[in-house]
Design a protein around this motif. Structure first.
Motif, PDB file in Angstrom:
ATOM      1  N   PHE A   1       0.916  -1.304  -0.083  1.00  0.00           N
ATOM      2  CA  PHE A   1       0.380   0.258  -0.008  1.00  0.00           C
ATOM      3  C   PHE A   1       0.851   1.430   0.010  1.00  0.00           C
ATOM      4  O   PHE A   1       0.612   2.563  -0.995  1.00  0.00           O
ATOM      5  N   SER A   2       2.228   1.548   0.311  1.00  0.00           N
ATOM      6  CA  SER A   2       2.857   2.353   0.805  1.00  0.00           C
ATOM      7  C   SER A   2       3.284   2.628  -0.908  1.00  0.00           C
ATOM      8  O   SER A   2       4.556   3.537  -0.931  1.00  0.00           O
ATOM      9  N   GLY A   3       3.944   1.476  -1.695  1.00  0.00           N
ATOM     10  CA  GLY A   3       4.470   1.348  -2.733  1.00  0.00           C
ATOM     11  C   GLY A   3       6.267   0.851  -2.470  1.00  0.00           C
ATOM     12  O   GLY A   3       6.815   1.267  -3.407  1.00  0.00           O
ATOM     13  N   ALA A   4       7.178   0.209  -1.173  1.00  0.00           N
ATOM     14  CA  ALA A   4       7.627  -0.033  -0.781  1.00  0.00           C
ATOM     15  C   ALA A   4       8.130  -1.324  -1.714  1.00  0.00           C
ATOM     16  O   ALA A   4       8.995  -1.241  -2.025  1.00  0.00           O
ATOM     17  N   ALA A   5       6.538  -1.905  -2.131  1.00  0.00           N
ATOM     18  CA  ALA A   5       7.406  -3.224  -3.351  1.00  0.00           C
ATOM     19  C   ALA A   5       5.813  -3.580  -3.390  1.00  0.00           C
ATOM     20  O   ALA A   5       4.820  -3.373  -3.373  1.00  0.00           O
ATOM     21  N   ASP A   6       5.561  -4.132  -4.301  1.00  0.00           N
ATOM     22  CA  ASP A   6       4.593  -3.844  -5.600  1.00  0.00           C
ATOM     23  C   ASP A   6       3.952  -5.504  -5.448  1.00  0.00           C
ATOM     24  O   ASP A   6       3.291  -5.604  -5.232  1.00  0.00           O
ATOM     25  N   ASN A   7       4.839  -5.923  -4.480  1.00  0.00           N
ATOM     26  CA  ASN A   7       4.435  -7.861  -3.911  1.00  0.00           C
ATOM     27  C   ASN A   7       5.576  -7.837  -3.432  1.00  0.00           C
ATOM     28  O   ASN A   7       6.228  -8.231  -3.469  1.00  0.00           O
ATOM     29  N   VAL A   8       5.060  -9.376  -1.989  1.00  0.00           N
ATOM     30  CA  VAL A   8       5.515  -9.516  -1.194  1.00  0.00           C
ATOM     31  C   VAL A   8       5.091 -11.350  -0.737  1.00  0.00           C
ATOM     32  O   VAL A   8       4.031 -11.008  -0.776  1.00  0.00           O
ATOM     33  N   PHE A   9       6.558 -12.331  -0.561  1.00  0.00           N
ATOM     34  CA  PHE A   9       6.035 -13.500  -0.108  1.00  0.00           C
ATOM     35  C   PHE A   9       6.699 -13.552   1.324  1.00  0.00           C
ATOM     36  O   PHE A   9       7.752 -13.264   1.718  1.00  0.00           O
ATOM     37  N   VAL A  10       5.967 -13.780   2.141  1.00  0.00           N
ATOM     38  CA  VAL A  10       6.192 -14.116   3.711  1.00  0.00           C
ATOM     39  C   VAL A  10       6.759 -15.609   4.181  1.00  0.00           C
ATOM     40  O   VAL A  10       5.945 -17.079   3.812  1.00  0.00           O
ATOM     41  N   ALA A  11       8.000 -15.868   3.919  1.00  0.00           N
ATOM     42  CA  ALA A  11       8.127 -17.732   4.590  1.00  0.00           C
ATOM     43  C   ALA A  11       8.104 -17.446   5.926  1.00  0.00           C
ATOM     44  O   ALA A  11       9.276 -17.556   6.137  1.00  0.00           O
ATOM     45  N   CYS A  12       7.303 -17.816   6.092  1.00  0.00           N
ATOM     46  CA  CYS A  12       6.889 -17.987   7.418  1.00  0.00           C
ATOM     47  C   CYS A  12       6.191 -19.483   7.942  1.00  0.00           C
ATOM     48  O   CYS A  12       5.940 -20.089   7.847  1.00  0.00           O
ATOM     49  N   ARG A  13       6.171 -19.876   9.204  1.00  0.00           N
ATOM     50  CA  ARG A  13       5.568 -20.631   9.597  1.00  0.00           C
ATOM     51  C   ARG A  13       4.977 -21.181  11.297  1.00  0.00           C
ATOM     52  O   ARG A  13       6.235 -19.875  11.761  1.00  0.00           O
ATOM     53  N   PRO A  14       4.739 -21.448  12.013  1.00  0.00           N
ATOM     54  CA  PRO A  14       3.501 -22.305  11.442  1.00  0.00           C
ATOM     55  C   PRO A  14       2.379 -21.371  10.199  1.00  0.00           C
ATOM     56  O   PRO A  14       2.380 -20.543  10.630  1.00  0.00           O
ATOM     57  N   PRO A  15       1.924 -22.259   9.462  1.00  0.00           N
ATOM     58  CA  PRO A  15       1.074 -21.984   8.154  1.00  0.00           C
ATOM     59  C   PRO A  15      -0.366 -21.128   9.814  1.00  0.00           C
ATOM     60  O   PRO A  15      -0.450 -21.243  10.943  1.00  0.00           O
ATOM     61  N   GLY A  16      -1.066 -21.128   8.846  1.00  0.00           N
ATOM     62  CA  GLY A  16      -2.225 -20.275   9.389  1.00  0.00           C
ATOM     63  C   GLY A  16      -3.981 -20.565   8.580  1.00  0.00           C
ATOM     64  O   GLY A  16      -4.579 -20.160   9.511  1.00  0.00           O
ATOM     65  N   HIS A  17      -4.357 -21.180   7.621  1.00  0.00           N
ATOM     66  CA  HIS A  17      -5.132 -21.681   7.131  1.00  0.00           C
ATOM     67  C   HIS A  17      -6.240 -22.061   7.711  1.00  0.00           C
ATOM     68  O   HIS A  17      -7.150 -21.773   7.405  1.00  0.00           O
ATOM     69  N   HIS A  18      -5.715 -22.620   8.250  1.00  0.00           N
ATOM     70  CA  HIS A  18      -7.146 -23.514   9.069  1.00  0.00           C
ATOM     71  C   HIS A  18      -7.360 -23.281  10.714  1.00  0.00           C
ATOM     72  O   HIS A  18      -8.234 -23.879  11.325  1.00  0.00           O
TER      73      HIS A  18
END
Length: 309
Positions: free
Chosen positions: A108-125
């Motif tokens: 939203f600030s324009g610091a990056a066009d896109n971002v990947f977050v390489a994290c764990r634990p996962p979250g979608h469940h």
């Protein structure tokens, strides 16, 4: 095209029992892939740790306290059938949330066009009030709420291509007309949700279930006809990706049998829609992917596509 990646050594300190598929080596395998010279221009940053209040964007206080109470002082504690916590798990989970929120700030600030977050634990469940499926808190849901609250995002689209249905994300946004949730996943398979007739209160839930051995052609057709069409019609201000790579043919937990090129293709298609509707704003958060070679290949192709634009 500026692509940023958030990472942190704390993610290597969330411990699970021996033989558990969601293990530390997942991120180590991704880091080996990122040693390729192509990724030398990737803007790699340490993920900041969110404060505990950030969890409350998508979960009630009771859920936060329930997880906090179950963080052991030593060893590994079983929270639920397949979900575990170790002494640094809360810190790791909050850093995953912090990375996802910072990624939203960046696009939203324009610091990056896109971002990947390489994290764990996962979250979608992780549902509103339930830690499950290796997940404590729902990273991508918190990121979406952060975009709404802090950046005034009017419409957020979440695309989940993990091979397991994102039941937690669906649960959190079931009644929200301003968040579109689209999921491709294998059925029948854990957690058992994700039928086509699960559409939410405002028809903003779009499920595209796939069958065992469907393969690339069926995946791409479902993605094109259901997911991409829904995102295009929704015209989002931000696209979030729950990027699980366990639909890869090498993965031990599923049988859709995709290849790395499928994730590259899906990434490119979402980037086209991000360019069309959302000022290129796309944030991708790691979910599943349990074969180390399959994860490294697929996530590497995903990130390289983000960088290529």
């Amino acid at each position: 095209m500026t692509t940023r990646l958030y990472e942190h050594t704390i993610f290597l300190e969330h411990e699970t029992p021996p033989g558990h598929p969601e293990r530390i080596d997942r991120l180590r395998s991704l880091n080996v892939a990122l040693e390729h010279p192509f990724f030398s221009t990737l803007d790699r940053k340490q993920a900041p740790q969110a404060n505990e209040d950030a969890v409350l964007l998508a979960h009630p206080e009771a859920h936060l306290f329930s997880v906090m109470r179950q963080i052991p002082e030593e060893g590994i504690h079983q929270i639920e059938a397949d979900t575990y916590a170790s002494p640094k798990s809360l810190q790791a989970a909050l850093t995953g949330i912090g990375g996802a929120m910072a990624a939203v700030d960046d696009v939203f600030s324009g610091a990056a066009d896109n971002v990947f977050v390489a994290c764990r634990p996962p979250g979608h469940h992780a549902e509103k009030q339930t830690a499950m499926g290796f997940c404590l808190f729902n990273n991508v849901a918190i990121a979406a709420r952060h975009a709404q609250k802090v950046h005034g995002a009017e419409r957020v689209a979440i695309v989940d291509w993990d091979v397991h249905h994102g039941n937690g994300t669906q649960d959190i946004f079931w009644d929200d007309p301003n968040v579109l949730f689209c999921s491709t996943h294998q059925m029948p398979l854990y957690p058992g949700s994700g039928a086509k007739n699960e559409t939410g209160t405002h028809n903003t839930i779009v499920n595209a279930p796939l069958s065992t051995n469907d393969g690339s052609d069926h995946f791409r057709e479902a993605f094109r006809s259901r997911v991409l069409k829904a995102v295009d019609d929704f015209s989002p201000d931000l696209i979030l990706v729950s990027a699980g790579f366990d639909a890869h043919h090498r993965d031990p937990l599923a049988q859709i049998n995709l290849v790395g090129e499928d994730f590259d293709w899906a990434t490119a298609k979402l980037m086209e829609l991000a360019d069309k509707h959302a000022g290129n704003r796309l944030v991708s958060v790691l979910e599943g992917g349990y074969d180390l070679e399959g994860l490294a290949e697929s996530a590497g192709m995903h990130i390289s596509r983000l960088m290529k634009g």
